[in-house]
Design a protein around this motif. Structure first.
Motif, PDB file in Angstrom:
ATOM      1  N   SER B   2       0.919  -1.205  -0.015  1.00 23.32           N
ATOM      2  CA  SER B   2      -0.023  -0.093   0.104  1.00 23.32           C
ATOM      3  C   SER B   2       0.889   1.174  -0.003  1.00 23.32           C
ATOM      4  O   SER B   2       2.076   1.253   0.362  1.00 23.32           O
ATOM      5  CB  SER B   2      -0.924  -0.005   1.259  1.00 23.32           C
ATOM      6  OG  SER B   2       0.045   0.052   2.357  1.00 23.32           O
ATOM      7  N   GLU B  19      -3.973  -2.041  11.125  1.00 24.77           N
ATOM      8  CA  GLU B  19      -3.902  -2.698   9.644  1.00 24.77           C
ATOM      9  C   GLU B  19      -2.482  -2.908   9.382  1.00 24.77           C
ATOM     10  O   GLU B  19      -2.303  -4.142   9.047  1.00 24.77           O
ATOM     11  CB  GLU B  19      -4.511  -1.568   8.804  1.00 24.77           C
ATOM     12  CG  GLU B  19      -5.655  -1.958   7.924  1.00 24.77           C
ATOM     13  CD  GLU B  19      -6.224  -0.848   7.174  1.00 24.77           C
ATOM     14  OE1 GLU B  19      -5.512  -0.218   6.504  1.00 24.77           O
ATOM     15  OE2 GLU B  19      -7.334  -0.320   7.690  1.00 24.77           O
ATOM     16  N   LYS B  20      -1.758  -1.864   9.796  1.00 23.60           N
ATOM     17  CA  LYS B  20      -0.240  -2.051   9.153  1.00 23.60           C
ATOM     18  C   LYS B  20       0.478  -3.043   9.953  1.00 23.60           C
ATOM     19  O   LYS B  20       1.428  -3.572   9.406  1.00 23.60           O
ATOM     20  CB  LYS B  20       0.584  -0.610   9.180  1.00 23.60           C
ATOM     21  CG  LYS B  20       0.185   0.478   8.177  1.00 23.60           C
ATOM     22  CD  LYS B  20       0.571   0.058   6.633  1.00 23.60           C
ATOM     23  CE  LYS B  20      -0.354   0.807   5.661  1.00 23.60           C
ATOM     24  NZ  LYS B  20       0.347   0.526   4.519  1.00 23.60           N
ATOM     25  N   GLN B  22      -0.962  -5.896  10.903  1.00 24.36           N
ATOM     26  CA  GLN B  22      -1.133  -7.197  10.445  1.00 24.36           C
ATOM     27  C   GLN B  22      -0.215  -7.441   9.248  1.00 24.36           C
ATOM     28  O   GLN B  22       0.395  -8.452   9.036  1.00 24.36           O
ATOM     29  CB  GLN B  22      -2.653  -7.173  10.102  1.00 24.36           C
ATOM     30  CG  GLN B  22      -3.692  -7.016  11.241  1.00 24.36           C
ATOM     31  CD  GLN B  22      -3.773  -8.190  11.800  1.00 24.36           C
ATOM     32  OE1 GLN B  22      -3.512  -9.439  11.433  1.00 24.36           O
ATOM     33  NE2 GLN B  22      -4.233  -8.105  13.228  1.00 24.36           N
ATOM     34  N   GLU B  23      -0.492  -6.283   8.504  1.00 21.99           N
ATOM     35  CA  GLU B  23       0.234  -6.403   6.971  1.00 21.99           C
ATOM     36  C   GLU B  23       2.143  -6.787   7.212  1.00 21.99           C
ATOM     37  O   GLU B  23       2.555  -7.433   6.568  1.00 21.99           O
ATOM     38  CB  GLU B  23       0.417  -5.058   6.472  1.00 21.99           C
ATOM     39  CG  GLU B  23       0.184  -5.213   4.665  1.00 21.99           C
ATOM     40  CD  GLU B  23       0.170  -3.800   4.290  1.00 21.99           C
ATOM     41  OE1 GLU B  23       0.862  -3.406   3.408  1.00 21.99           O
ATOM     42  OE2 GLU B  23      -0.967  -3.103   4.526  1.00 21.99           O
TER      43      GLU B  23
END
Lengths: 88, 275
Positions: B2, B19-20, B22-23
């Motif tokens: 992203s 979110e990040k 997890q990524e």
């Protein structure tokens, strides 16, 4: 500050003190009076605007003979002084 | 992969952080370390941006609070000066000065009242004493035969006494008027204290806003402040000191915790302690 030497020089039968005073507070004065063998029995009346319960208890523990909160009337002052003299 | 993290507020920052993360875990699992580093760099950038934004907000808030405070003080000074050029309120340009002025007014009113009462005591005492003496003279005259000369003497003494009453009551009246006028201080001090009170409220509100903004900065930087423990520690030693030095006059009323409501309450407390 000025009261203590006057008291120590003798001839004072009764002490009326405020709590809030420049230099030394009334409670400190009371503590000093009680710890001085010559003055330990001097009747002390505290007349003050300090009205917190814990302070009144503190003054009582320090050996105050009476406690009057401001604002007060002449009648209350007279009554308290008479009460102190009745006891001694 | 992203793009850069868009941060608009603290909530979206925290959401994108989750979110990040997890990524990042996913990338580490598959061994894409370059990608992982990229995400870490993005997170760090986003944190800095957010931090600058909140610090900026904090600075602006502080600036506004100070400005607000100044405006209020200036307004009061202007109002006072437009009212009356010679008004002593002219000099009152800050809360500090206002309170000093309250002190000054109450002190001078108290002094004046005491002076006037002290000046009135001897007048009343003297009138009473003269009346007592004159009454005695009149009684003697009624009880015994008096000569014409004695009667005339008594007449003159009585006249002198009446003149004394006239003068004395004039003096008493003017002293009473002075005492009455001296009580006018309450009008001014009441207004001054009300203004200072309003100012304190405004400042308090601004400070609360600032604390909220500062709290956001703390969340971003991860700073944990043990404010409560520090406050407890401070207040314990302060409390002890204050109990000896005094808290100053208390507003004697039922609602205030730990404060007596009047002399009766003091008497009850003392008698419960064995007095």
């Amino acid at each position: 500050m000025t009261a203590l030497p006057v008291l120590q020089s003798g001839g004072i039968d009764f002490l009326v003190t405020d709590w809030n005073m420049p230099g030394m507070s009334g409670l400190e004065l009371l503590q000093k009076v009680r710890s001085d063998p010559a003055l330990a029995k001097l009747p002390v009346l505290m007349v003050t605007a300090e009205a917190k319960r814990e302070q009144i208890i503190l003054a009582a523990q320090a050996g105050v003979n009476g406690y009057v909160v401001k604002p007060f009337t002449a009648a209350v002052l007279k009554e308290k002084i008479e009460k102190i003299f009745e006891r001694i | 992969m992203s793009g850069n993290i868009e941060v608009t507020d603290l909530k979206s920052f925290e959401l994108s952080l989750q979110e990040k993360a997890q990524e990042l875990l996913g990338l580490l699992d598959i061994g894409d370390f370059a990608g992982a580093m990229q995400i870490l760099a993005e997170l760090s950038d986003a944190r800095s941006t957010m931090l600058y934004k909140e610090v900026g907000r904090l600075t602006r808030g502080l600036h506004e609070a100070i400005k607000q405070f100044n405006i209020d003080v200036e307004k009061t000074a202007e109002k006072a000066s437009s009212h009356d050029r010679s008004d002593p309120l002219n000099e009152v340009s800050s809360a500090h000065d206002r309170l000093d002025y309250v002190l000054e007014l109450t002190e001078s009113a108290a002094n004046k009242t005491m002076d006037m009462v002290e000046a009135s005591f001897p007048i009343a005492e003297e009138l009473g004493e003269q009346a007592r003496l004159l009454r005695q003279d009149w009684k003697n005259m009624a009880d015994q035969q008096s000569s014409m000369a004695e009667l005339k003497d008594l007449g003159r003494t009585t006249e002198a006494f009446l003149l004394q009453i006239e003068n004395g009551s004039g003096n008493l009246q003017s002293n009473f008027t002075e005492i009455l006028l001296a009580q006018g201080f309450q009008d001014i001090t009441g207004q001054l204290i009300k203004r200072v009170n309003g100012l304190v409220n405004d400042v308090e509100k601004s400070l609360i806003t600032l604390v909220a903004v500062a709290g956001k900065v703390d969340r971003i930087t991860g700073t944990k402040q043990d404010v409560e423990a520090q406050a407890r520690q401070d207040s314990d030693s302060e409390k002890e000191q204050k109990n000896v030095k005094g808290h100053g006059p208390q507003v004697l009323k039922e609602e205030a915790a730990g404060v007596v409501t009047g002399q009766d309450d003091v008497d009850d407390l003392l008698s419960s302690l064995g007095f």
